[in-house]
Design an enzyme around this catalytic site. Structure first.
Site, PDB file in Angstrom:
ATOM      1  N   ASP A   2       0.840  -1.196   0.000  1.00 48.92           N
ATOM      2  CA  ASP A   2       0.000   0.000   0.000  1.00 48.92           C
ATOM      3  C   ASP A   2       0.880   1.252   0.000  1.00 48.92           C
ATOM      4  O   ASP A   2       1.973   1.257   0.549  1.00 48.92           O
ATOM      5  CB  ASP A   2      -0.914  -0.004   1.232  1.00 48.92           C
ATOM      6  CG  ASP A   2      -2.141   0.857   1.032  1.00 48.92           C
ATOM      7  OD1 ASP A   2      -2.338   1.374  -0.093  1.00 48.92           O
ATOM      8  OD2 ASP A   2      -2.902   1.026   1.994  1.00 48.92           O
ATOM      9  N   ASN A  50     -10.735  -2.951  -5.891  1.00 49.85           N
ATOM     10  CA  ASN A  50      -9.920  -2.040  -6.710  1.00 49.85           C
ATOM     11  C   ASN A  50     -10.538  -1.722  -8.082  1.00 49.85           C
ATOM     12  O   ASN A  50     -10.140  -0.763  -8.736  1.00 49.85           O
ATOM     13  CB  ASN A  50      -8.490  -2.576  -6.907  1.00 49.85           C
ATOM     14  CG  ASN A  50      -7.622  -2.451  -5.678  1.00 49.85           C
ATOM     15  OD1 ASN A  50      -6.759  -3.282  -5.424  1.00 49.85           O
ATOM     16  ND2 ASN A  50      -7.833  -1.415  -4.882  1.00 49.85           N
TER      17      ASN A  50
HETATM   18  C1  IPE Z   1      -1.315  -0.028  -3.643  1.00 46.64           C
HETATM   19  O1  IPE Z   1      -1.093   1.353  -3.696  1.00 46.64           O
HETATM   20  C2  IPE Z   1      -1.356  -0.671  -5.008  1.00 46.64           C
HETATM   21  C3  IPE Z   1      -2.658  -1.218  -5.455  1.00 46.64           C
HETATM   22  C4  IPE Z   1      -3.765  -1.252  -4.758  1.00 46.64           C
HETATM   23  C5  IPE Z   1      -2.694  -1.745  -6.809  1.00 46.64           C
HETATM   24  P1  IPE Z   1      -2.320   2.352  -3.713  1.00 46.64           P
HETATM   25  O2  IPE Z   1      -2.704   2.584  -5.137  1.00 46.64           O
HETATM   26  O3  IPE Z   1      -3.387   1.864  -2.825  1.00 46.64           O
HETATM   27  O4  IPE Z   1      -1.663   3.693  -3.135  1.00 46.64           O
HETATM   28  P2  IPE Z   1      -2.345   4.759  -2.197  1.00 46.64           P
HETATM   29  O5  IPE Z   1      -3.015   4.053  -1.073  1.00 46.64           O
HETATM   30  O6  IPE Z   1      -3.302   5.535  -3.037  1.00 46.64           O
HETATM   31  O7  IPE Z   1      -1.184   5.594  -1.720  1.00 46.64           O
HETATM   32 MG    MG Z   2      -4.067   2.259  -0.916  1.00 52.16          MG
END
Ligand code: IPE
Ligand code: MG
Length: 227
Positions: A2, A50
């Site tokens: 994350d 996601n």
């Molecule tokens: C994690 O980083 C990667 C995935 C979920 C693919 P994020 O995209 O969640 O990064 P933040 O939380 O916005 O910083």
């Molecule tokens: Mg994230």
């Protein structure tokens, strides 16, 4: 994994650059785990939630997964990594599904670290799916409900055949499980680090392992050193 987006934002870069940097951190971490004798590494790459991100970011991630897999397959084979993808893979783009199948098959006989990539994975969905599979077996008369136990339920999870994780590392300071391996993490030690995932490296992994070593694991029993 994350904090990719926040890592990029802090540098004035687009979010997707954070995902790209995150891939490098994952490659480093996999190699370190393999070198340090850790038997399995499970990474949360893409959750069932996601999909709600902007289409452009989702598309970027799907293409990134596919390209990285293509590029890294030779190293995975050479380094004896056994890769598997956990999740509802049918919903992924066709090309990615093909690469996943190909890399899974080509590394299935490898004797090194088990590298699991959770892709379109959700812990609750995994449990619902397991319940459906057991119910179907019961309806077909293959099992009786009273015989269902922890082992038979675990056998219907995506992680079937894997040991439960000993350590959960969560980056970017978040203190949540976020629908990750809900069943499997029952007794895992949790290590939260403030670093954003792209900055995760040998130093932060070592810190996590030292933290793990300092824990007393009792699994619901009593400390054997007391009494
Ligand atoms: C994690 O980083 C990667 C995935 C979920 C693919 P994020 O995209 O969640 O990064 P933040 O939380 O916005 O910083
Ligand atoms: Mg994230």
């Amino acid at each position: 994994m994350d904090g990719n987006g926040r890592w990029a934002a802090a540098k004035g870069l687009p979010r997707v650059m954070g995902h790209q940097a995150g891939v490098e951190a994952l490659k480093t971490t996999l190699r370190l785990c393999s070198d340090w004798g850790i038997s399995a590494l499970t990474a949360y790459a893409f959750s069932t939630e996601n999909w709600s991100r902007p289409g452009q970011e989702v598309n970027f991630l799907m293409t990134l997964f596919e390209q990285v897999l293509q590029k890294e397959l030779h190293s995975l084979e050479r380094e004896q990594v056994r890769i598997r993808f956990l999740g509802e893979l049918e919903a992924l783009p066709e090309v990615l599904q093909q690469r996943i199948q190909d890399s899974t098959e080509r590394t299935a006989g490898n004797t090194g670290i088990h590298f699991n990539v959770c892709t379109n994975y959700g812990g609750r969905r995994e449990l619902v799916r397991a319940a459906q599979r057991l119910a179907r077996q019961a309806a077909e008369g293959l099992i009786v409900p009273e015989e269902i136990d922890e082992n038979s339920l675990a056998a219907e999870l995506f992680t079937t055949g894997e040991q439960d994780p000993d350590l959960l590392i969560r980056t970017s300071g978040e203190q949540r499980i976020s629908n990750f391996l809900l069943w499997q993490l029952a007794y895992a030690e949790i290590h939260v680090t403030e670093v954003y995932w792209p900055d995760f490296n040998a130093i932060t992994l070592k810190q996590a392992l030292m933290d793990f070593q300092s824990r007393q694991r009792r699994f619901g029993g009593l400390d054997t050193r007391q009494s």
